[in-house]
Design a protein around this motif. Structure first.
Motif, mmCIF file in Angstrom:
data_model
loop_
_atom_site.group_PDB
_atom_site.id
_atom_site.type_symbol
_atom_site.label_atom_id
_atom_site.label_comp_id
_atom_site.label_asym_id
_atom_site.label_seq_id
_atom_site.Cartn_x
_atom_site.Cartn_y
_atom_site.Cartn_z
ATOM 1 N N THR A 1 -9.233 2.756 3.955
ATOM 2 C CA THR A 1 -9.894 3.538 2.837
ATOM 3 C C THR A 1 -9.353 4.897 2.231
ATOM 4 O O THR A 1 -9.170 4.570 0.823
ATOM 5 C CB THR A 1 -11.498 4.352 3.547
ATOM 6 O OG1 THR A 1 -11.143 5.119 4.825
ATOM 7 C CG2 THR A 1 -11.757 2.736 3.561
ATOM 8 N N ASP A 2 -7.648 5.329 2.660
ATOM 9 C CA ASP A 2 -7.137 6.325 2.593
ATOM 10 C C ASP A 2 -5.270 6.020 2.823
ATOM 11 O O ASP A 2 -5.497 5.370 3.503
ATOM 12 C CB ASP A 2 -7.754 7.691 2.238
ATOM 13 C CG ASP A 2 -8.283 8.190 3.927
ATOM 14 O OD1 ASP A 2 -7.442 7.972 4.857
ATOM 15 O OD2 ASP A 2 -8.932 9.063 4.075
ATOM 16 N N PHE A 3 -4.936 6.840 2.441
ATOM 17 C CA PHE A 3 -4.157 7.163 2.841
ATOM 18 C C PHE A 3 -3.205 7.196 4.362
ATOM 19 O O PHE A 3 -2.450 6.949 4.818
ATOM 20 C CB PHE A 3 -3.026 7.434 1.710
ATOM 21 C CG PHE A 3 -1.081 7.306 2.597
ATOM 22 C CD1 PHE A 3 -0.716 6.152 2.062
ATOM 23 C CD2 PHE A 3 0.057 8.602 1.653
ATOM 24 C CE1 PHE A 3 1.056 6.253 2.583
ATOM 25 C CE2 PHE A 3 0.778 8.390 2.128
ATOM 26 C CZ PHE A 3 2.056 7.192 2.606
ATOM 27 N N VAL A 4 -4.146 8.310 4.230
ATOM 28 C CA VAL A 4 -3.991 8.311 5.793
ATOM 29 C C VAL A 4 -4.644 8.015 6.645
ATOM 30 O O VAL A 4 -3.667 7.645 7.966
ATOM 31 C CB VAL A 4 -5.159 10.150 5.838
ATOM 32 C CG1 VAL A 4 -4.961 11.001 7.263
ATOM 33 C CG2 VAL A 4 -4.697 11.636 4.753
ATOM 34 N N GLU A 5 -5.710 6.818 6.693
ATOM 35 C CA GLU A 5 -5.949 6.572 7.049
ATOM 36 C C GLU A 5 -4.626 5.363 7.595
ATOM 37 O O GLU A 5 -4.877 4.407 9.373
ATOM 38 C CB GLU A 5 -7.471 5.867 7.542
ATOM 39 C CG GLU A 5 -8.026 4.745 7.935
ATOM 40 C CD GLU A 5 -9.448 4.148 7.661
ATOM 41 O OE1 GLU A 5 -9.930 3.072 7.843
ATOM 42 O OE2 GLU A 5 -9.546 4.413 6.436
ATOM 43 N N HIS A 6 -4.356 5.064 6.371
ATOM 44 C CA HIS A 6 -3.346 4.307 6.586
ATOM 45 C C HIS A 6 -1.960 4.389 7.397
ATOM 46 O O HIS A 6 -2.054 3.569 7.937
ATOM 47 C CB HIS A 6 -2.981 3.872 4.742
ATOM 48 C CG HIS A 6 -1.829 2.751 4.675
ATOM 49 N ND1 HIS A 6 -1.576 1.825 4.812
ATOM 50 C CD2 HIS A 6 -0.344 3.348 4.212
ATOM 51 C CE1 HIS A 6 -0.589 1.159 4.568
ATOM 52 N NE2 HIS A 6 -0.056 1.464 4.543
ATOM 53 N N THR B 1 1.092 6.286 -7.163
ATOM 54 C CA THR B 1 -0.346 7.145 -8.145
ATOM 55 C C THR B 1 -0.443 8.503 -7.110
ATOM 56 O O THR B 1 -1.487 9.198 -8.381
ATOM 57 C CB THR B 1 -1.646 6.273 -7.356
ATOM 58 O OG1 THR B 1 -1.578 6.542 -5.893
ATOM 59 C CG2 THR B 1 -1.546 4.516 -7.600
ATOM 60 N N THR B 2 0.540 8.905 -6.175
ATOM 61 C CA THR B 2 -0.162 10.355 -6.177
ATOM 62 C C THR B 2 1.357 11.246 -6.489
ATOM 63 O O THR B 2 1.691 12.675 -6.062
ATOM 64 C CB THR B 2 0.385 10.862 -4.446
ATOM 65 O OG1 THR B 2 1.396 9.721 -4.092
ATOM 66 C CG2 THR B 2 -1.399 9.204 -4.208
ATOM 67 N N GLU C 1 0.868 4.031 -3.362
ATOM 68 C CA GLU C 1 0.138 5.565 -2.691
ATOM 69 C C GLU C 1 0.801 6.021 -2.949
ATOM 70 O O GLU C 1 0.882 7.386 -4.095
ATOM 71 C CB GLU C 1 -0.186 5.244 -1.146
ATOM 72 C CG GLU C 1 -1.375 5.077 -0.578
ATOM 73 C CD GLU C 1 -2.355 5.535 -1.347
ATOM 74 O OE1 GLU C 1 -2.282 6.722 -1.463
ATOM 75 O OE2 GLU C 1 -4.201 4.877 -0.683
ATOM 76 N N THR D 1 -4.645 2.424 -7.758
ATOM 77 C CA THR D 1 -3.429 2.073 -7.140
ATOM 78 C C THR D 1 -2.986 0.233 -6.931
ATOM 79 O O THR D 1 -2.705 -0.097 -7.321
ATOM 80 C CB THR D 1 -4.084 2.131 -6.215
ATOM 81 O OG1 THR D 1 -3.956 3.241 -5.970
ATOM 82 C CG2 THR D 1 -3.286 1.546 -4.163
ATOM 83 N N ARG E 1 0.970 -1.138 0.247
ATOM 84 C CA ARG E 1 0.104 -0.647 -0.051
ATOM 85 C C ARG E 1 0.902 1.344 0.074
ATOM 86 O O ARG E 1 0.198 2.206 -0.375
ATOM 87 C CB ARG E 1 -1.201 0.008 1.448
ATOM 88 C CG ARG E 1 -2.151 1.436 1.493
ATOM 89 C CD ARG E 1 -2.709 0.856 0.563
ATOM 90 N NE ARG E 1 -3.785 1.706 0.072
ATOM 91 C CZ ARG E 1 -4.821 1.924 0.524
ATOM 92 N NH1 ARG E 1 -5.484 1.394 1.050
ATOM 93 N NH2 ARG E 1 -6.045 2.782 0.911
#
Length: 370
Positions: A323-328, A106-107, A103, A115, A99
């Motif tokens: 669900t997103d990179f911040v949560e990851h 893709t960013t 991330e 992703t 992951r």
């Protein structure tokens, strides 16, 4: 696969690359601000103690991986649930590494690419490499690790050319006291990345010379700790402690500031190269550890089919864990993740196993399986 062997240098490349991995890109010890490099140094010293535990276990059981030595220490029935926990841990850690790669890619360079395509493509190559066995993985380490280090050195040289580079950003040393440093070191600075090197015990039985076990382990921690500390000092000198602490990828941000004669710019590709190389070691080691653990636990005939199954599990799991990179990042760097996963599995269990193995060897050597 058990008949294949790797050299001490190959194992060093693999585990040092695993230790550095993605850690170089993140703001290690950010809460300590300008003293982040001290967090790394203290984490490294604690990591040396942990590595002493890991290597001593392997000295007691030189022909066993970490998973195969657990039944010999704890007994058959008590060991099975613990081994299953470690298998899940290996798989989950590999998914987190995938992951991270997905991330970042893709960013930065493939912004319109899903992703799942990035992670799936990477896992196909990873499984293809691992199916060749430990020797193939070791030879890949010999190729990839020098590229990783060369990219890092070039980036450091370029960062020295930035006008904002100022070593005064590291002062005052201990300006916020010792408490923020200790808070970062315990347990986060020990477990990530130094505690994670317990995966080296899954590789020790494949060494062509067991005499180098302790030297390799200690050298991995020392080299990794020194490189991480130097990197932290350089990035802090460029960005300052405030940006260093708030940015997801401070090394990437610092590299984007490089501009030579307003002509040579956009050295992001070196960071991407480092990221791919780092994730190669990280995910490859976790996946290899999981496959060997399953192979030994269920006494299967071969592990190649296991690798295919793991590839099919890790790819979707990497997308489902957040669900997103911040949560990851919040999950991975959160206190609960360290407290309930890293600390027990990387510190408490190995120390407990070493104590039991020591007692068995000392007081009942004929039945200690040592």
């Amino acid at each position: 696969m058990k008949q294949q062997k790797i050299s001490a240098l190959q194992l060093f490349y693999v585990i040092a690359g695993f230790e550095l991995g993605t850690t170089m890109l993140f703001g290690f010890g950010a809460e300590a601000k300008q003293d982040a490099w001290l967090v790394i140094v203290l984490g490294m010293l604690n990591g040396l103690i942990l590595m002493g535990v890991f290597t001593q276990l392997s000295v007691y059981y030189p022909d066993d991986t970490f998973v195969s030595m657990i039944p010999k220490i704890m007994g058959k029935y008590l060991s099975y649930p613990l081994i299953m926990v470690y298998i899940f841990y290996f798989i989950y850690a590999a998914a987190r590494g995938c992951r991270d790669l997905g991330e970042l890619i893709t960013t930065t360079i493939l912004v319109d690419t899903p992703t799942v395509v990035v992670i799936g493509s990477f896992m196909v190559l990873m499984i293809y490499c691992l199916r060749g066995g430990i020797e193939t993985f070791g030879r890949m380490g010999e190729m990839v690790f020098p590229i990783y280090i060369m990219s890092l050195i070039v980036i450091w040289i370029l960062l020295f050319s930035i006008e904002s580079f100022n070593l005064k950003n590291l002062t005052p040393v201990l300006g916020n006291g010792v408490k923020p440093i200790l808070k970062e070191v315990y347990p986060g600075g020990i477990n990530f990345p130094f505690g994670e090197t317990f995966i080296i015990m899954m590789f020790f039985p494949f060494l062509n010379s067991k005499r180098n076990i302790r030297k390799i382990g200690m050298f991995v921690i020392l080299v990794g700790g020194v490189l991480l500390a130097i990197n932290s000092i350089i990035v802090l000198s460029v960005l300052g402690p405030e940006i260093y602490g708030k940015d997801f990828f401070p090394l990437l941000t610092a590299t984007r500031m490089v501009s030579i004669a307003d002509f040579l710019e956009r050295f992001d590709v070196l960071i991407i190269l480092m990221m791919v190389a780092g994730v190669f070691f990280k995910v490859g080691s976790w996946t290899f550890g999981a496959s060997i653990a399953i192979y030994q636990l269920f006494k299967l005939n071969h592990s190649k089919s296991i690798l295919l199954a793991l590839g099919c599990i890790i790819t979707p799991l990497s997308l489902l864990i957040a669900t997103d990179f911040v949560e990851h990042l919040e999950i991975g760097l959160g206190y609960n993740y360290f407290l309930y996963f890293h600390v027990p599995l990387q510190i408490i269990v190995p120390i407990m196993l070493l104590c039991i193995a020591f007692i068995r060897k000392k007081f009942n050597p004929e039945n200690s399986s040592v």
